[in-house]
Each structure stands twice: as C-alpha cells, then as structure tokens.
Design an enzyme around this catalytic site. Structure first.
Site, PDB file in Angstrom:
ATOM      1  N   ARG A 201     -50.547   7.064   8.772  1.00  0.00           N
ATOM      2  CA  ARG A 201     -51.438   7.411  10.436  1.00  0.00           C
ATOM      3  C   ARG A 201     -52.009   6.546  10.896  1.00  0.00           C
ATOM      4  NH1 ARG A 201     -51.020  14.101   9.030  1.00  0.00           N
ATOM      5  NH2 ARG A 201     -48.885  13.894   8.611  1.00  0.00           N
TER       6      ARG A 201
ATOM      7  N   LYS B 202     -50.652   9.715   3.809  1.00  0.00           N
ATOM      8  CA  LYS B 202     -49.830  11.499   4.588  1.00  0.00           C
ATOM      9  C   LYS B 202     -49.516  10.461   4.544  1.00  0.00           C
ATOM     10  CE  LYS B 202     -53.757  13.625   4.313  1.00  0.00           C
ATOM     11  NZ  LYS B 202     -54.227  14.332   3.172  1.00  0.00           N
TER      12      LYS B 202
ATOM     13  N   SER C 106     -59.471  16.661  -1.862  1.00  0.00           N
ATOM     14  CA  SER C 106     -58.397  17.051  -1.908  1.00  0.00           C
ATOM     15  C   SER C 106     -58.073  18.133  -2.132  1.00  0.00           C
ATOM     16  CB  SER C 106     -56.967  15.242  -2.627  1.00  0.00           C
ATOM     17  OG  SER C 106     -56.053  16.996  -3.075  1.00  0.00           O
TER      18      SER C 106
ATOM     19  N   GLN D 249     -55.235  19.780  -2.333  1.00  0.00           N
ATOM     20  CA  GLN D 249     -53.897  19.673  -2.873  1.00  0.00           C
ATOM     21  C   GLN D 249     -54.434  19.074  -4.575  1.00  0.00           C
ATOM     22  OE1 GLN D 249     -51.167  16.866  -1.402  1.00  0.00           O
ATOM     23  NE2 GLN D 249     -50.688  18.211   0.380  1.00  0.00           N
TER      24      GLN D 249
ATOM     25  N   ARG E  35     -46.567  14.736  12.808  1.00  0.00           N
ATOM     26  CA  ARG E  35     -47.491  15.046  12.773  1.00  0.00           C
ATOM     27  C   ARG E  35     -47.571  13.637  14.402  1.00  0.00           C
ATOM     28  NH1 ARG E  35     -49.603  19.181  10.671  1.00  0.00           N
ATOM     29  NH2 ARG E  35     -49.814  19.780   8.398  1.00  0.00           N
TER      30      ARG E  35
ATOM     31  N   SER F 254     -50.196  25.266   4.605  1.00  0.00           N
ATOM     32  CA  SER F 254     -50.961  25.470   3.276  1.00  0.00           C
ATOM     33  C   SER F 254     -50.784  27.125   2.754  1.00  0.00           C
ATOM     34  CB  SER F 254     -52.398  25.499   3.515  1.00  0.00           C
ATOM     35  OG  SER F 254     -52.174  23.778   4.340  1.00  0.00           O
TER      36      SER F 254
ATOM     37  N   ASP G  28     -55.344  16.591   8.999  1.00  0.00           N
ATOM     38  CA  ASP G  28     -54.468  15.982   9.682  1.00  0.00           C
ATOM     39  C   ASP G  28     -54.220  16.460  11.406  1.00  0.00           C
ATOM     40  OD1 ASP G  28     -53.519  16.937   6.626  1.00  0.00           O
ATOM     41  OD2 ASP G  28     -52.570  18.938   7.056  1.00  0.00           O
TER      42      ASP G  28
HETATM   43  C1  S3P Z   1     -52.490  20.159   1.910  1.00  0.00           C
HETATM   44  C2  S3P Z   1     -53.905  19.134   2.169  1.00  0.00           C
HETATM   45  C3  S3P Z   1     -54.153  18.346   3.351  1.00  0.00           C
HETATM   46  C4  S3P Z   1     -53.913  18.204   3.782  1.00  0.00           C
HETATM   47  C5  S3P Z   1     -52.321  18.730   3.772  1.00  0.00           C
HETATM   48  C6  S3P Z   1     -52.304  20.682   3.404  1.00  0.00           C
HETATM   49  C7  S3P Z   1     -53.342  21.617   1.522  1.00  0.00           C
HETATM   50  O1  S3P Z   1     -53.774  17.484   1.930  1.00  0.00           O
HETATM   51  O2  S3P Z   1     -53.291  17.218   4.608  1.00  0.00           O
HETATM   52  O3  S3P Z   1     -51.504  19.003   5.193  1.00  0.00           O
HETATM   53  O4  S3P Z   1     -52.335  22.620   2.172  1.00  0.00           O
HETATM   54  O5  S3P Z   1     -53.645  21.773   0.472  1.00  0.00           O
HETATM   55  P1  S3P Z   1     -54.973  17.111   0.809  1.00  0.00           P
HETATM   56  O6  S3P Z   1     -55.494  17.484  -0.420  1.00  0.00           O
HETATM   57  O7  S3P Z   1     -54.205  15.591   1.013  1.00  0.00           O
HETATM   58  O8  S3P Z   1     -55.836  15.818   1.401  1.00  0.00           O
END
Ligand code: S3P
Length: 437
Positions: A350, A346, A171, A173, A391, A26, A319
C-alpha cells in the site's frame, strides 16, 4: 488492454445525507467461525455480504456446517460443536482474505483431519510464517509454499500444547490464530502483543461463553473449553466508513452523517489523525452494539493541514492509510508517516501503490521503507492502478472528488471483497459518476 474491471470517476457535488455503512469485516469473519464451533444455533445480524466474508462462510459449509441466509446480511449458523467439523473434500478457498486464511490456520491446526487453504493472487503473495511459526511451536504441522506463502497444508490429528508467546508484529490476525488454536491445546495459551490490537476475537469468545482473560496487549485462555451459541450484531465497518469520512472532510460544502459506525478504540486512529489535521467530526448517539462501541459520525468539510502521524497510533489505523494519504494530498503542507512497514504486506504494497497513484495525479510523494511524506497540492486527473486492492481503489475514488479531471482506476473488482455497492452509495451522496469498463 486487460480484461480487468476499471472505473473512471468524476468529481461531484458537496456530500450530503445520512448513510448506513455495511457490516464490519473483522467481526463478520469471526462471527461465522465461532458460531460454527459452538453448541447450538447462532443468529448473526449485520453480516457483511462481501466476497471475503462469504468465502469464510462457504468454507464452514464445506466442513459440514449448515448456514442459512434468511435475508441479506443475516445468517443463521447451526453450530456443530468444537469437535464437530467434517473433513472437506477439496481445498478451502479464502479468496482475498488474510483474516480468513490466518484465523482458519489456527482453527484448523486443532482438527482431526487434513486441510489445504488457498487464496487469490493477492493473498497468495502474503506472508504466512507469522502464523505458521508460532503454531508449529504449539505442535501444529503446517506446510507452506515457497517463501512461507500460501497454499497452506495443515495436518490434522496433532496434539497441540499451549504456549506463552510475544508476537513480533502487532497483528490481530496472528493473535487470533493462536487463540483459536489455543481452544484445542492442552494447558494455557498466552499471547502478548508489542502494541494492543483489535480485541474482537477475545470479546466474541467471551460472548460464546469461553473463559478468557484479556486486557490491552495480553490475552490468555485455557484449552478444552466449549462454545455456547449466541446471537451477534455486527456493527458498521469503520474501515469502510473511512472513505466517506475523508471524502466529506475534503469536499467543500459537505455534511454527511454516517449512522452507528463501530468505534472499537483499536480501529479509530484515523479519527485522531484527521482531527489533528483540522477535521470536523462529531460523535453523536453513542451506544453499544454487540458489546462494541458505536456512534453516528457527523462529518463536515474542513481545511486540513499536514501532520506527522504519531507512530503509536499506526496500528490503530492500519487499514485506513489509503484514505488518510488522500486527506494528506488535500491538506496544506506535508504529512509524514513512519513505522508503517506493515502496509507493504497488505492486499497490495500500500505504500508503493499509494505513492504511485498520488504521483500519477500530480502529488509529490517521497517513499521510505516504512512510510513516507505526502506534500499536499492540487490533485489532477489521471490513470492509476489499484493493484487489485479494494482500499486503494476506493481511496482514489475519493481523490477524484478533489481532482481537476477524471480519475481512471484500473483493477477495481476487489472492492466487492469488503464494500459491495460502494460506487452506488458514493454517487447517492454526491460523488461524481463512476463509469465502469
Ligand atoms: C484484521 C487485522 C489486521 C487488518 C485486517 C483485519 C483482523 O491485519 O489489517 O484488515 O480482522 O484481525 P493484521 O493482523 O495483519 O494487522
């Protein structure tokens, strides 16, 4: 026969030694993105040499950013300034990376040129409406494939307007995509989360000199700010460490030291769950790296008991479920998971992939729409599919350490997206042989 790579993994010995885990995925994605938009030259140390993060770096090279690699895990990024990116001549390939695609969607929505984001087979099945819808409300023009899936065609030259929005899903992201678009928007962008998520975008924006207010669950920034180059140290990735934490916990006689692992509180729900199951994990030499808490983790074997995973820690270990469910298979009694429906979208579904794989190794599993129950028992040898999910593949290599026979895992090439060298590091500390085919 398929031409996909697979591993046959045997059980090994007690796990011993001290190891360094590769850089956080990240943080690595974000470091290149913000350094590219900054004024001046940024040095990144500890960059993850994974396929996902390299794909992100390659995308910025395609948009005219000079990125040097003086040595492995280092990057020197010659920032082009907030409006300095150039139109790429081809589609931008995010590979397997949901983080890459979702954050870039926000960042590219504010550019003066059109772009198209594509991804691999797994990424092409992942939902993008969660970013497209709120970005459209900010004035972005984004066309997705059918059902809101990639590819994403992002129209340039739009005037974005800040919004105040509450996310439907917790989220990081989506939050990050909106904050990056917010840099290009008029007025203020405010993102509220149903549960606080990792705050790397917020803390890194601040490190690049952006004025941003944030506290758990809410972030706000004003558009029109510039970023000023800075140097970034990427901590070791807790999600990669998770496989070794669980392995050392479940293999009798183990004692493993994982050096300087990133312990952002929004990432470490697995430690809470494992400790509730009886794990023996000590945090030593606590310090900070690039503004993030880090510590050495000393993990010793412990007998585990099943638990009900508290729903409120699910986002903090989103994760880590593949690793946790292997621990659950080795525990006495049942482990119950609820409120984890996000796991279905994901890199693979999963919940389904873990249920199928654990059953193939003789473990009783009940699956529900947002979780399930794993009944601890004796893992046996068998064959299963990772569904192209890094994973899932690594989790079952850990399961193999407690299995009565060899475990064959199909479709493991994507381990290189987040943890290149996982198999050799694992064998160095006592995992059994990985035979490749
Ligand atoms: C991440 C946010 C998570 C995580 C991903 C990395 C990030 O996803 O599962 O591996 O770097 O912001 P989500 O935002 O979909 O929860």
């Amino acid at each position: 026969m398929t031409n996909k790579q697979h591993w046959t993994v045997s059980s090994g010995t007690a796990l011993r030694g001290e190891i360094d885990i590769p850089g956080d995925k990240s943080v690595s994605h974000r470091s290149v993105m913000l350094a590219a938009l900054a004024d001046g030259v940024s040095h990144i140390d500890g960059f993850l040499e994974g396929e996902d993060t390299r794909a992100t770096a390659a995308i910025f090279s395609q948009m005219g950013v000079r990125i040097e690699t003086p040595s492995a895990s280092r990057r020197v990024v010659h920032g082009v300034g907030i409006d300095g990116l150039h139109a790429p001549t081809t589609s931008l390939d995010c590979g397997n990376a949901g983080t890459g695609m979702r954050l870039l969607t926000g960042l590219l929505a504010g550019q003066g040129f059109d772009t198209t984001l594509i991804g691999d087979e797994s990424l092409s099945r992942r939902p993008m409406r969660r970013v497209v819808d709120p970005l459209s409300r900010m004035g972005a023009r984004i066309e997705s494939g059918s059902g809101g899936l990639p590819p994403l065609r992002i129209g340039g030259g739009r005037r974005l307007q800040g919004i105040d929005t509450t996310l439907q899903v917790a989220s990081a992201q989506v939050k990050s995509a909106l904050l990056l678009a917010g840099l290009y928007a008029r007025g203020e962008t405010v993102v509220r989360e149903p549960h606080p998520t990792r705050d790397y975008t917020e803390s890194m924006l601040r490190a690049f000199g952006v004025e941003i207010d944030y506290s758990p669950g809410i972030a706000r920034l004003r558009g029109g700010q510039r970023l000023c180059a800075t140097d970034i140290t990427v901590p070791a990735d807790f999600s990669s460490a998770a496989f070794f934490i669980v392995a050392a916990t479940v293999v009798p006689g183990s004692e493993l030291l994982l050096r300087a692992v990133g312990l952002n509180p929004r990432r470490t729900g697995l430690l809470v769950a494992l400790r509730a199951m009886g794990a023996d994990i000590l945090e030593e030499n606590r310090s900070a790296q690039g503004g993030e808490p880090v510590a050495d983790l000393r993990v010793r074997h412990a007998a585990l008991r099943g638990i009900e995973v508290p729903v409120d820690i699910v986002p903090d270990m989103i994760d880590e479920f593949p690793a946790l469910l292997v621990a659950a298979a080795c525990a006495q009694g049942a482990t119950v998971v609820r409120g984890a429906g996000e796991l279905r979208v994901k890199e693979s579904d999963r919940l389904a992939a873990m249920a199928m794989g654990l059953r193939a190794l003789g473990i009783e599993v009940e699956e529900t729409p947002d979780g399930g129950t794993v009944h601890g028992g004796q893992l046996m040898g068998g064959t299963l599919d990772s569904h192209g999910d890094h994973r899932i593949a690594m989790a079952f290599a850990v399961a193999a350490q407690r299995a009565t026979g060899a475990v064959s895992i199909d479709d493991v090439a994507n381990v290189a997206t987040s943890f290149p060298g996982f198999d050799s590091l694992a064998q160095r500390v006592g995992f059994g042989a990985f035979t490749r085919a």
